[in-house]
Design an enzyme around this catalytic site. Structure first.
Site, mmCIF file in Angstrom:
data_model
loop_
_atom_site.group_PDB
_atom_site.id
_atom_site.type_symbol
_atom_site.label_atom_id
_atom_site.label_comp_id
_atom_site.label_asym_id
_atom_site.label_seq_id
_atom_site.Cartn_x
_atom_site.Cartn_y
_atom_site.Cartn_z
ATOM 1 N N GLU A 274 2.969 -79.467 71.432
ATOM 2 C CA GLU A 274 3.585 -79.848 70.159
ATOM 3 C C GLU A 274 4.705 -80.812 70.518
ATOM 4 O O GLU A 274 5.766 -80.397 70.986
ATOM 5 C CB GLU A 274 4.089 -78.610 69.414
ATOM 6 C CG GLU A 274 4.351 -78.837 67.951
ATOM 7 C CD GLU A 274 5.751 -79.373 67.697
ATOM 8 O OE1 GLU A 274 5.863 -80.610 67.514
ATOM 9 O OE2 GLU A 274 6.697 -78.592 67.691
ATOM 10 N N SER B 110 6.200 -75.906 57.699
ATOM 11 C CA SER B 110 6.069 -74.861 58.715
ATOM 12 C C SER B 110 5.780 -73.515 58.071
ATOM 13 O O SER B 110 6.473 -73.091 57.149
ATOM 14 C CB SER B 110 7.361 -74.771 59.530
ATOM 15 O OG SER B 110 7.645 -76.005 60.159
ATOM 16 N N ARG C 35 6.648 -68.145 68.337
ATOM 17 C CA ARG C 35 5.439 -68.849 67.893
ATOM 18 C C ARG C 35 4.417 -68.959 69.016
ATOM 19 O O ARG C 35 3.225 -69.167 68.784
ATOM 20 C CB ARG C 35 5.808 -70.243 67.370
ATOM 21 C CG ARG C 35 4.690 -70.945 66.614
ATOM 22 C CD ARG C 35 5.187 -72.091 65.779
ATOM 23 N NE ARG C 35 5.454 -73.288 66.560
ATOM 24 C CZ ARG C 35 5.826 -74.453 66.021
ATOM 25 N NH1 ARG C 35 6.008 -74.547 64.708
ATOM 26 N NH2 ARG C 35 6.039 -75.511 66.773
ATOM 27 N N ARG D 58 16.963 -79.721 57.096
ATOM 28 C CA ARG D 58 16.639 -78.447 57.718
ATOM 29 C C ARG D 58 16.944 -78.566 59.202
ATOM 30 O O ARG D 58 16.556 -79.520 59.867
ATOM 31 C CB ARG D 58 15.159 -78.125 57.499
ATOM 32 C CG ARG D 58 14.699 -76.818 58.115
ATOM 33 C CD ARG D 58 13.284 -76.518 57.667
ATOM 34 N NE ARG D 58 12.773 -75.310 58.283
ATOM 35 C CZ ARG D 58 11.768 -75.265 59.147
ATOM 36 N NH1 ARG D 58 11.150 -76.390 59.476
ATOM 37 N NH2 ARG D 58 11.356 -74.129 59.655
#
Length: 476
Positions: free
Chosen positions: A249, A440, A158, A277
């Site tokens: 983040e 996401s 990412r 998750r």
């Protein structure tokens, strides 16, 4: 395991000090591998390599960079099972979760291969002076990427993909708990055509010293970090000395609100995704579950049934839904959250104990009647514990949801779209899942507000974090 050394300038090195550290399998506490630990001399070597490689890479056409990233996506997509196995071994997550992460990680290469050719500029006529205003976006410079242990593949790709799309070189410092996946990605990037020195990987047990050194080098212009708010604050202080571009983040404390008009089937499905998750080891995990009191009993009953049916065990085995947490300290912290809540009046509906034997396991747990002063309401649980609270008044639950220093993600469930959107707009969070337990997406700008971070990852915005805007004033 083949790749256990530092990766600098396209070569594998044991490191200047020859120091090493063990990576532990959280399912059985055995040693997976001994990995080289980088020091300051290795950081200098990586900086030199990145500087040389970026000079040529920044001059490449956007189409060339795009094609390299597209090939990286194709290569990783063909090896998802291989990466999923490695993720499970070092992180613990079950096969299904690991495979989902590997696919998600690969998708960043495809997304940013498409964004690489879409760095639009601007030409316009200044209304007062008559000059032409030319605006363009240029590679910012070497980027230092610091990634966490909860997504060993995806948190790296990412950041790598947009940086390379923008024309930057990178130095990655993966978490010491899970460095193997990132190291295994390097031969794939070589095969895709990434030049030597453009991507460098420095696992280390001296994270603070090494990253601080990197952030004080004048060649570094960007720092991108995913992790706790506490560490993020320290990195921002270091970044301030060089006035670096920060992309942060950070932590979360996600509220999940189930209004009385919600579709319960959808709400239960979404809550399971938002909570379980990655075993709850995610900054996006639902941390505070607020259910309208009219439906709280039925919601809790159904959520408990879903959580209780999940099978716990070694994530590498078939049929396992829930693997171990990443290490003993994470498991013990989860256990303390449960003990604290129960001591204050919460009720255990299922789970709530540390099993005997090897491995850092904790069962899926549902707590009802969780009081507002429980520690788990104010801090990230980072584990498989669903803390259910009730509410009566909509304004009150919005106030409670916003009553946190964090602002990463929230979730809302309601069948009344007008009402639901009104609630979403009043929530002080960078992202909201509306009737969805998953937000996401490589195509979306991921990030938070308040103390949950700065900047965005993914979307078009993710590439701009690695670029500087230049304006040229001209007349003709």
């Amino acid at each position: 395991m083949k790749y256990r050394d530092l990766y600098i300038n396209g070569t594998w090195r044991s490191g200047a000090s020859a120091a090493r550290f063990d990576v532990i399998n959280p399912a059985d506490e055995t040693v997976l591998a001994s990995v080289a630990s980088a020091d300051i001399a290795d950081a200098e070597a990586a900086l030199d390599a990145a500087e040389a490689a970026m000079a040529a890479w920044a001059k490449q056409t956007p189409r060339h960079r795009s094609e390299v990233l597209r090939k990286a996506w194709a290569l990783m997509s063909a090896r998802l099972d291989e990466f999923a196995r490695l993720i499970t071994q070092e992180n613990g997550k079950a096969k299904g979760d690991a495979l989902a992460e590997a696919k998600y990680a690969a998708e960043f290469f495809r997304w940013f291969s498409e964004e690489a050719v879409r760095v639009d500029g601007l030409v316009k006529h200044a209304p007062e002076s008559g000059a032409r205003i030319l605006v363009q976006h240029k590679p910012a410079g070497i980027a230092v990427l610091v990634t966490p242990w909860n997504y060993p593949a995806a948190m790296g790709t990412r950041k790598i993909a947009p940086a390379l799309a923008a024309g930057c070189a990178v130095i990655i410092k993966p978490a010491a708990e899970t460095p193997l996946t990132m190291l295994a990605l390097m031969p794939l990037l070589e095969e895709a055509g990434v030049p030597a020195g453009l991507v460098n990987v420095l696992p280390t047990t001296q994270s603070a010293e090494l990253v601080d050194h990197l952030l004080h080098d004048k060649r570094v212009r960007v720092v991108s970090f995913t992790g706790s708010t506490a560490v993020g604050r320290k990195l921002l202080r270091s970044a301030a000395d060089q006035v670096l571009k920060p992309a942060m983040e950070l932590g979360g404390n996600a509220p999940l609100i189930v209004l009385e008009d919600a579709d319960l089937d959808l709400a239960i499905e979404g809550t399971m995704k938002a909570k379980m998750r990655n075993l709850g080891e995610a900054c996006t995990a639902a941390n505070r579950i607020y259910v309208h009191e009219d439906i709280a009993v039925e919601f809790t009953r159904r959520l408990t049934a879903e959580m209780a049916r999940l099978k716990v065990g070694d994530g590498s085995q078939d049929g396992i839904d829930v693997g171990p947490l990443v290490n003993a300290s994470t498991r013990d912290k989860v256990a303390r959250f449960v003990e604290d809540a129960v001591s204050l009046g919460a009720k255990i509906e299922t789970g709530g104990f540390v099993p005997e034997g090897k491995g850092f396991f904790y069962p899926p747990t549902v707590l009802s009647n969780v009081p507002e002063d429980a520690a788990c309401v104010h801090d990230e649980i980072f584990g498989p514990v669903a803390a259910v609270q009730t509410f009566r008044d909509q304004d009150d639950v919005i106030r409670r949801a916003n009553d946190t220093e964090y602002g990463l993600v929230a979730y809302v469930f309601s069948e009344n779209m007008k009402r639901a959107l009104q609630v979403c707009e009043r929530l002080e969070f960078g992202m909201v899942g509306l009737n969805r337990g998953l937000v996401s997406d490589p195509a979306a700008p991921f990030g938070g507000v308040k103390q949950s971070g700065l900047g965005r990852e993914g979307g078009h915005e993710g590439m701009l974090e690695f670029m500087e805007t230049q304006y040229i004033s001209a007349s003709w």
